[in-house]
Design an enzyme around this catalytic site. Structure first.
Site, PDB file in Angstrom:
ATOM      1  N   HIS A 179      54.770  21.781   7.693  1.00 14.67           N
ATOM      2  CA  HIS A 179      53.361  21.721   8.081  1.00 14.67           C
ATOM      3  C   HIS A 179      52.592  22.930   7.544  1.00 14.67           C
ATOM      4  O   HIS A 179      51.486  22.791   7.011  1.00 14.67           O
ATOM      5  CB  HIS A 179      53.221  21.645   9.601  1.00 14.67           C
ATOM      6  CG  HIS A 179      53.862  20.439  10.203  1.00 14.67           C
ATOM      7  ND1 HIS A 179      54.006  20.282  11.562  1.00 14.67           N
ATOM      8  CD2 HIS A 179      54.413  19.334   9.637  1.00 14.67           C
ATOM      9  CE1 HIS A 179      54.605  19.131  11.810  1.00 14.67           C
ATOM     10  NE2 HIS A 179      54.873  18.543  10.656  1.00 14.67           N
ATOM     11  N   ASP A 224      53.565  15.721   5.378  1.00 16.54           N
ATOM     12  CA  ASP A 224      54.896  16.284   5.129  1.00 16.54           C
ATOM     13  C   ASP A 224      55.213  16.334   3.635  1.00 16.54           C
ATOM     14  O   ASP A 224      55.757  17.325   3.128  1.00 16.54           O
ATOM     15  CB  ASP A 224      55.960  15.448   5.843  1.00 16.54           C
ATOM     16  CG  ASP A 224      56.062  15.744   7.321  1.00 16.54           C
ATOM     17  OD1 ASP A 224      55.506  16.760   7.783  1.00 16.54           O
ATOM     18  OD2 ASP A 224      56.717  14.954   8.031  1.00 16.54           O
ATOM     19  N   HIS A 256      62.036  13.882   4.355  1.00 13.67           N
ATOM     20  CA  HIS A 256      62.236  15.246   3.870  1.00 13.67           C
ATOM     21  C   HIS A 256      63.352  15.294   2.827  1.00 13.67           C
ATOM     22  O   HIS A 256      63.263  16.046   1.860  1.00 13.67           O
ATOM     23  CB  HIS A 256      62.571  16.187   5.026  1.00 13.67           C
ATOM     24  CG  HIS A 256      61.438  16.390   5.982  1.00 13.67           C
ATOM     25  ND1 HIS A 256      60.201  16.845   5.593  1.00 13.67           N
ATOM     26  CD2 HIS A 256      61.346  16.204   7.323  1.00 13.67           C
ATOM     27  CE1 HIS A 256      59.405  16.930   6.638  1.00 13.67           C
ATOM     28  NE2 HIS A 256      60.078  16.535   7.697  1.00 13.67           N
ATOM     29  N   HIS A 295      50.740  11.311   8.576  1.00 16.42           N
ATOM     30  CA  HIS A 295      51.624  12.452   8.776  1.00 16.42           C
ATOM     31  C   HIS A 295      52.725  12.489   7.713  1.00 16.42           C
ATOM     32  O   HIS A 295      53.151  13.573   7.291  1.00 16.42           O
ATOM     33  CB  HIS A 295      52.253  12.436  10.169  1.00 16.42           C
ATOM     34  CG  HIS A 295      53.013  13.701  10.451  1.00 16.42           C
ATOM     35  ND1 HIS A 295      52.396  14.863  10.837  1.00 16.42           N
ATOM     36  CD2 HIS A 295      54.336  13.987  10.340  1.00 16.42           C
ATOM     37  CE1 HIS A 295      53.307  15.818  10.971  1.00 16.42           C
ATOM     38  NE2 HIS A 295      54.492  15.311  10.670  1.00 16.42           N
TER      39      HIS A 295
END
Length: 274
Positions: free
Chosen positions: A78, A236, A258, A232
């Site tokens: 973030h 990321d 991720h 979101h």
């Protein structure tokens, strides 16, 4: 020609870590040209440093972790997202714990504090990665993220969730658009996974105030956007890809994570580390 820049003034933020539940004091300080983004663990002897680069990524379990010489910082995505789109080339990120504060579960607090501090242009040209070929990272279950040559930074992201359906967004990224359309999007959790996370010692700083929670019937708390999930995910991705450097590319993603984001960043970084 775009020049490198750092902050005009120090930024100081306090809060609790999302995964660790530990209180943390964080300072973002100006740094000389060509420093990059460097995390500094001031709670440890000799204040060890960890450059925020793709080759230092060591874990992607629920968050992105960077590590050097056994010293780590996790859940950096973030903050990295806000630093990316605010255009900070060089800074020291000092913190007295392993994890930055979660704030509202998004990057808006970081972004607003960084932009409020102002910027100083430095006497070095920014190294912008301009792709000349396609880069791609795939998972075994059909998810992927691709970076295509492009004149700016654009993200097209499709999220498919068995409970929330299909969500898609396509953004040409600019700081004003990021602040209004991406930065307010909060992190997400599935209600049935929360107990498992807690048993693993994760999510200890999560609450209804900084995490949007869903179950088999839908959302349990009010949303900032009807498609907050995919926004979101874009937030990321913009944080993870900054680990490769400043990038001009069209990022196309399907259920990227991720793991995929940082895998792509590693491939680009290997070719363009200056």
């Amino acid at each position: 020609m775009i020049m490198q820049r750092t902050l005009a003034h120090e930024v100081e933020i306090q809060g609790i870590g999302l995964l660790s539940g530990v209180n943390v004091n964080l300072k973002i300080k100006p740094a000389p040209a060509d420093t990059g983004i460097v995390f500094v663990r001031i709670d440890l002897p000799n204040a060890p440093t960890i450059p925020a680069t793709a080759d230092n990524v060591t874990s992607v379990l629920r968050a992105t972790t960077i590590e050097r010489a056994g010293v780590k910082v996790f859940t950096i995505e973030h903050l990295m997202s806000a630093l990316n789109i605010s255009g900070i080339d060089n800074c020291f990120v000092e913190l007295d714990s392993e994890e930055p504060p979660v704030l509202d579960g998004n990057s808006l607090g970081f972004f607003k504090n960084i932009t409020a501090a102002g910027f100083v242009e430095q006497n070095k040209q920014r190294n912008i990665i301009q792709l000349e070929k396609v880069y791609r990272a795939d998972s075994n279950d059909g998810n992927f993220v691709i970076a295509l040559p492009y004149h700016a930074l654009r993200v097209s992201f499709t999220s498919r969730n068995p409970h929330l359906g299909l969500q898609f967004q396509d953004f040409l990224i600019t700081p004003p658009l990021y602040e209004s359309e991406i930065a307010p999007a909060r992190t997400i959790a599935y209600e049935k996974e929360i107990e498992q996370l807690l048993q693993m010692g994760l999510g200890l700083g999560g609450s209804i105030h900084n995490v949007i929670v869903y179950n088999d019937d839908g959302w349990l708390n009010p949303l900032n956007f009807p498609d907050e999930l995919v926004r979101h995910k874009i937030l990321d991705l913009l944080g993870d890809i900054r680990l490769a450097g400043f990038l001009n590319a069209h990022l196309i993603a399907f259920n990227s994570s991720h793991a995929l984001n940082t895998s792509l960043a590693k491939k680009i970084f290997a070719d363009f580390s200056f």
